[in-house]
Design a protein around this motif. Structure first.
Motif, PDB file in Angstrom:
ATOM      1  N   ARG A 233      17.509   2.668  -4.899  1.00 26.00           N
ATOM      2  CA  ARG A 233      18.371   3.515  -4.388  1.00 26.00           C
ATOM      3  C   ARG A 233      18.343   4.972  -5.430  1.00 26.00           C
ATOM      4  N   ASP A 234      19.015   4.660  -6.131  1.00 26.18           N
ATOM      5  CA  ASP A 234      18.688   6.194  -7.127  1.00 26.18           C
ATOM      6  C   ASP A 234      17.686   6.677  -7.077  1.00 26.18           C
ATOM      7  N   ARG A 235      16.142   6.049  -6.878  1.00 25.55           N
ATOM      8  CA  ARG A 235      15.024   7.012  -7.365  1.00 25.55           C
ATOM      9  C   ARG A 235      14.697   7.918  -5.725  1.00 25.55           C
ATOM     10  N   LEU A 236      14.630   6.685  -4.473  1.00 29.40           N
ATOM     11  CA  LEU A 236      14.985   7.001  -3.399  1.00 29.40           C
ATOM     12  C   LEU A 236      16.061   8.942  -3.068  1.00 29.40           C
ATOM     13  N   ILE A 237      17.560   8.595  -2.744  1.00 23.70           N
ATOM     14  CA  ILE A 237      18.336   9.054  -2.891  1.00 23.70           C
ATOM     15  C   ILE A 237      19.329   9.450  -3.758  1.00 23.70           C
ATOM     16  N   GLY A 238      19.464   9.369  -5.099  1.00 20.19           N
ATOM     17  CA  GLY A 238      19.674   9.976  -5.646  1.00 20.19           C
ATOM     18  C   GLY A 238      20.662   9.329  -6.761  1.00 20.19           C
ATOM     19  N   LEU A 239      20.970   9.609  -7.652  1.00 24.82           N
ATOM     20  CA  LEU A 239      22.494   8.759  -8.637  1.00 24.82           C
ATOM     21  C   LEU A 239      23.620   9.252  -7.759  1.00 24.82           C
ATOM     22  N   ASP A 240      24.194  10.120  -7.127  1.00 20.58           N
ATOM     23  CA  ASP A 240      25.089  10.235  -6.673  1.00 20.58           C
ATOM     24  C   ASP A 240      25.300  10.552  -5.246  1.00 20.58           C
ATOM     25  N   PRO A 241      24.409   9.875  -4.236  1.00 19.39           N
ATOM     26  CA  PRO A 241      23.911  10.014  -2.701  1.00 19.39           C
ATOM     27  C   PRO A 241      25.035  10.119  -2.243  1.00 19.39           C
ATOM     28  N   SER A 242      26.126  11.437  -1.283  1.00 17.20           N
ATOM     29  CA  SER A 242      26.841  11.388   0.077  1.00 17.20           C
ATOM     30  C   SER A 242      26.516   9.579   1.101  1.00 17.20           C
ATOM     31  N   ALA A 243      27.749   9.751   1.128  1.00 14.96           N
ATOM     32  CA  ALA A 243      27.859   8.701   2.458  1.00 14.96           C
ATOM     33  C   ALA A 243      26.776   8.319   3.423  1.00 14.96           C
ATOM     34  N   GLU A 244      26.752  10.283   4.356  1.00 16.62           N
ATOM     35  CA  GLU A 244      25.762  10.071   4.888  1.00 16.62           C
ATOM     36  C   GLU A 244      24.684  10.035   4.732  1.00 16.62           C
ATOM     37  N   LEU A 245      23.546  10.141   3.663  1.00 17.97           N
ATOM     38  CA  LEU A 245      22.325   9.750   2.829  1.00 17.97           C
ATOM     39  C   LEU A 245      22.416   8.700   3.048  1.00 17.97           C
ATOM     40  N   VAL A 246      23.791   7.873   2.645  1.00 19.33           N
ATOM     41  CA  VAL A 246      23.652   6.297   2.096  1.00 19.33           C
ATOM     42  C   VAL A 246      23.111   5.817   3.725  1.00 19.33           C
ATOM     43  N   ASP A 247      23.558   6.500   4.417  1.00 14.99           N
ATOM     44  CA  ASP A 247      23.763   5.555   5.776  1.00 14.99           C
ATOM     45  C   ASP A 247      22.169   6.392   6.619  1.00 14.99           C
ATOM     46  N   ALA A 248      21.898   7.254   6.411  1.00 16.38           N
ATOM     47  CA  ALA A 248      20.847   7.702   6.803  1.00 16.38           C
ATOM     48  C   ALA A 248      19.948   6.586   6.224  1.00 16.38           C
ATOM     49  N   TYR A 249      19.316   6.675   5.249  1.00 11.68           N
ATOM     50  CA  TYR A 249      18.070   5.746   4.956  1.00 11.68           C
ATOM     51  C   TYR A 249      18.738   4.146   4.455  1.00 11.68           C
ATOM     52  N   SER A 250      19.705   3.709   5.463  1.00 14.12           N
ATOM     53  CA  SER A 250      20.044   2.150   5.110  1.00 14.12           C
ATOM     54  C   SER A 250      19.217   1.846   6.780  1.00 14.12           C
ATOM     55  N   CYS A 251      18.519   1.166   6.390  1.00 16.21           N
ATOM     56  CA  CYS A 251      16.965   0.807   7.739  1.00 16.21           C
ATOM     57  C   CYS A 251      18.051  -0.091   8.725  1.00 16.21           C
ATOM     58  N   GLU A 252      18.647  -1.018   7.788  1.00 15.46           N
ATOM     59  CA  GLU A 252      20.023  -1.741   9.249  1.00 15.46           C
ATOM     60  C   GLU A 252      20.871  -1.184  10.165  1.00 15.46           C
ATOM     61  N   LYS A 253      20.979   0.184   9.708  1.00 14.70           N
ATOM     62  CA  LYS A 253      21.675   0.704  10.623  1.00 14.70           C
ATOM     63  C   LYS A 253      21.496   1.682  12.038  1.00 14.70           C
TER      64      LYS A 253
END
Length: 335
Positions: A233-253
Motif C-alpha cells: 500500500r505505502d509503495r503503490l499509493i503513498g504513506l498518507d493516501p486520500s480515502a478516494e485513492l484507497v478506494d480506487a486501488y482496492s480491487c475488491e470494490k
C-alpha cells in the motif's frame, strides 16, 4: 556504459555470487541485468522509448539480490530498479496455443524473478503453455502517476503478447494473466481495469484489447483499505493516501461484469497477506458480479509458496487444479 557491458557485469556478478554460501549471497547486491545462461534469450522490451511517466527518472542499472531464505534453487533472484520493463519469453516444447503473463510478487519493492516467475514459467511450459515473465516497474521508484505504473506495464504486456501472437503460436483468445502477492494485485488490477486509459497509445499494438482471457491471482494483495499489506500500500499509493485513492486501488470494490474468469489459490494461515479482506473479499465480489470463479484455500502453506515451496504439502496441488480449471473453460488443452 552500454547495455551489453551492463549485461556482462550482471553475468560476472552472479557467477561470483554463486561461488559463495547462500547466506553470504543473501547480503550481496549484484548490479546489471543479472542474466543467467539458462535464461531465455527472447526478451520483449515493453516500451519503444521512455516509459510513461519516466521523464526525469534516472534509475541505476537493474539490481539483482537473492531471495530471502530458505533458498530453493541456485538461481533465486529478486530484482528492483526496473527502469526498462521487459518480458522473458518461455516457449513450450509442444505449445497448445495458450499463454500466460506472469507477474512475480515482492511487496511492490522488488520482484521474485525466479521463485514466482521463471520457475513457474518452466513448469507450465511442460503443460503446453507459452509464458511471458514480466519485469514491471515498481511504483515508488520515482515515476509520475506512480499508482498506475504497474497497470501501465500490465496492459502494454497484454497488448504486445496479442500483437505477437502469430510469432509465438498463441491464440489471442487464450491469454491469461497470473500474479503472485503484490503481482496478484497487478493481476486483479488488469482484470478489473483493463479498459482504463492509463497511458497514451504509442503504436498499433495499443489498439488491441488489454483484457486478459482469464485471471490467476495467487495469494494476492487486493485491498488498500483496512487489512492491506502495508508495504504494498505505502509503495503503490503513498504513506498518507486520500480515502478516494484507497478506494480506487482496492480491487475488491470495483469488479465489472466483464471481469475475466478467475482462479485463486492461497493458504488459510497466510499472515503476511491475510485471506480476509484480500482474496476472500475479491472472490465474494466476483461471485456477486456472477464472474466464473474458483478459489482454493489450503489449510496450511503460509505466504509466498509459489511452486518450489509446495513440495510434500497440499499446496502442491494448485498447478494441476489450475490446469484442470482452465481446461474446463477451454483456455488450456493439455490437462
Amino acid at each position: 556504459m552500454d547495455r551489453r557491458t551492463v549485461m556482462g557485469l550482471g553475468l560476472i556478478g552472479l557467477s561470483a555470487a554463486a561461488a559463495f554460501p547462500k547466506s553470504v549471497w543473501a547480503d550481496t547486491v549484484v548490479q546489471g541485468d543479472g542474466v543467467l545462461p539458462s535464461d531465455p534469450k527472447d526478451v520483449i522490451t515493453l516500451w519503444p522509448g521512455t516509459p510513461p511517466g519516466g521523464r526525469g527518472v534516472s534509475l541505476p542499472p537493474i539490481r539483482v539480490t537473492n531471495h530471502e531464505p530458505p533458498y530453493i534453487t541456485p538461481s533465486d533472484r529478486a530484482v528492483d530498479q526496473v527502469g526498462i520493463p521487459t518480458m522473458n519469453v518461455f516457449r513450450a516444447d509442444r505449445p497448445d496455443g495458450s499463454a500466460m503473463i506472469l507477474a512475480p510478487g515482492g511487496g511492490y519493492s522488488r520482484e521474485m524473478l525466479d521463485f514466482e516467475g521463471m520457475d513457474v514459467a518452466r513448469h507450465f511450459n511442460a503443460a503446453g503453455v507459452t509464458c511471458f515473465v514480466l519485469r514491471y516497474r515498481l511504483p515508488a521508484e520515482g515515476w509520475q502517476n506512480r499508482s498506475d505504473v504497474p497497470l501501465q506495464d500490465a496492459q502494454r504486456a497484454m497488448r504486445l503478447v496479442r500483437a505477437n501472437a502469430a510469432k509465438y503460436g498463441v491464440d489471442t483468445a487464450r491469454v491469461g494473466f497470473m500474479g503472485f502477492s503484490a503481482g496478484g494485485h497487478v493481476a486483479c488490477s488488469i482484470a478489473t481495469r483493463f479498459a482504463a486509459r492509463v497511458y497514451a497509445p504509442l503504436d498499433a499494438a495499443d489498439s488491441l484489447d488489454a483484457r486478459p482471457s482469464f485471471s490467476v491471482p495467487m495469494y494476492p494483495v487486493v485491498t488498500m483499505g483496512a487489512g492491506a499489506h502495508q508495504g504494498s500500500r505505502d509503495r503503490l499509493i503513498g504513506l498518507d493516501p486520500s480515502a478516494e485513492l484507497v478506494d480506487a486501488y482496492s480491487c475488491e470494490k470495483h469488479v465489472p461484469s466483464d471481469t475475466p474468469p478467475t482462479f485463486l489459490a492461497l493458504a488459510a494461515d497466510d499472515t503476511t497477506v491475510p485471506p480476509m479482506p484480500n482474496a476472500c473479499a475479491y472472490f465474494a465480489a466476483l461471485q456477486a458480479a456472477k464472474i466464473p470463479s474458483e478459489m482454493h484455500m489450503f489449510e496450511a502453506g503460509g505466504h509466498g509458496f509459489g511452486i518450489a515451496r509446495t513440495a510434500g504439502r497440499p499446496t502442491s496441488a494448485w498447478p494441476d487444479l489450475l490446469l484442470h480449471w482452465g481446461t474446463s473453460h477451454g483456455f488450456f488443452k493439455s490437462a
